[in-house]
Each structure stands twice: as structure tokens, then as C-alpha cells.
Design a protein around this motif. Structure first.
Motif, short mmCIF file in Angstrom:
data_model
loop_
_atom_site.label_atom_id
_atom_site.label_comp_id
_atom_site.label_asym_id
_atom_site.label_seq_id
_atom_site.Cartn_x
_atom_site.Cartn_y
_atom_site.Cartn_z
N MET A 27 0.82 -1.21 0.00
CA MET A 27 0.00 0.00 0.00
C MET A 27 0.86 1.27 0.00
O MET A 27 0.56 2.23 -0.70
CB MET A 27 -0.94 0.00 1.21
CG MET A 27 -2.01 -1.07 1.12
SD MET A 27 -2.97 -1.33 2.63
CE MET A 27 -3.40 0.30 3.11
N VAL A 28 1.94 1.25 0.77
CA VAL A 28 2.84 2.41 0.83
C VAL A 28 3.49 2.63 -0.53
O VAL A 28 3.56 3.76 -1.03
CB VAL A 28 3.90 2.22 1.94
CG1 VAL A 28 5.01 3.25 1.82
CG2 VAL A 28 3.24 2.31 3.31
N GLY A 31 0.96 4.08 -2.90
CA GLY A 31 0.71 5.49 -2.58
C GLY A 31 1.85 6.40 -3.01
O GLY A 31 1.62 7.46 -3.60
N LEU A 32 3.07 5.99 -2.73
CA LEU A 32 4.23 6.79 -3.13
C LEU A 32 4.34 6.87 -4.64
O LEU A 32 4.72 7.91 -5.19
CB LEU A 32 5.51 6.20 -2.53
CG LEU A 32 5.65 6.30 -1.01
CD1 LEU A 32 6.89 5.55 -0.55
CD2 LEU A 32 5.70 7.75 -0.56
N ASN A 33 4.00 5.79 -5.33
CA ASN A 33 4.05 5.79 -6.79
C ASN A 33 2.98 6.73 -7.35
O ASN A 33 3.24 7.47 -8.30
CB ASN A 33 3.85 4.38 -7.34
CG ASN A 33 4.02 4.33 -8.84
OD1 ASN A 33 4.96 4.90 -9.37
ND2 ASN A 33 3.12 3.65 -9.52
N SER A 34 1.80 6.73 -6.77
CA SER A 34 0.74 7.61 -7.27
C SER A 34 1.05 9.08 -7.03
O SER A 34 0.58 9.95 -7.76
CB SER A 34 -0.61 7.24 -6.65
OG SER A 34 -0.61 7.54 -5.27
N MET A 35 1.85 9.37 -5.99
CA MET A 35 2.25 10.76 -5.72
C MET A 35 3.47 11.15 -6.54
O MET A 35 3.90 12.29 -6.50
CB MET A 35 2.55 10.94 -4.23
CG MET A 35 1.31 10.88 -3.36
SD MET A 35 1.65 11.30 -1.64
CE MET A 35 2.52 9.86 -1.08
N GLY A 36 4.07 10.20 -7.23
CA GLY A 36 5.23 10.48 -8.05
C GLY A 36 6.53 10.54 -7.26
O GLY A 36 7.54 11.02 -7.77
#
Length: 88
Positions: A27-28, A31-36
Motif C-alpha cells: 500500500m505504501v 501510494g508513493l508511486n501515485s504521488m510520483g
């Protein structure tokens, strides 16, 4: 306060804890990937490989009797369960 020594002696708890840590890590990373912030993405191939590995580990642990029914003491069935003709 949590007594971690006692918890780590319980095999069921350890297995659940490890699987939850892996879910949180996934999940982390998502999330970090979606925030770039990271350029790492769990592809379907990676997820399938991880799932296959985890399934193989659980099958091995089950065959060895390490994954057990947490409602009974020890590794065998209870006296009551041994007398069942149909699932209760």
C-alpha cells in the motif's frame, strides 16, 4: 504494554504479522508511486510472483503442521471435533 516476546512465540500471530507487513508495504509503495515520489510500481507479473511464493510457503507450513486451527490447543483436533459427522 505489549509483550512482544510472547507474541513472537505464537506462530499464528507471526504469520499474520508478516502478511500484514507485506500488505502495508504494498500500500505504501502504491501510494508513493501515485504521488510520483518513487518510480517503482508493482506490476501484475511481480504481484503474481509474490502471491505464488507466499502460497508455496503457506502450503509448506501447512504440510508441516505449523499453520493450525487457533481455536484448539496444540496441533491436533479437539475431542469434540473428532466426533463430528458434519461440520458444526
Amino acid at each position: 504494554m505489549i509483550n512482544w516476546k510472547v507474541r513472537f512465540k505464537n506462530r499464528n500471530w507471526v504469520i499474520a504479522f508478516i502478511s500484514q507487513i507485506l500488505i502495508v508495504a504494498q500500500m505504501v509503495l502504491a501510494g508513493l508511486n501515485s504521488m510520483g515520489l518513487v518510480d517503482f510500481q508493482l506490476t501484475d507479473a511481480i504481484q503474481n510472483s509474490i502471491l505464488t511464493l507466499v502460497n508455496a510457503i503457506f502450503v509448506l507450513l501447512s504440510m508441516l503442521g505449523i499453520v493450525q486451527d487457533p481455536t484448539t490447543k496444540g496441533y491436533g483436533d479437539s475431542e469434540r471435533a473428532l466426533k463430528y459427522k458434519d461440520p458444526n
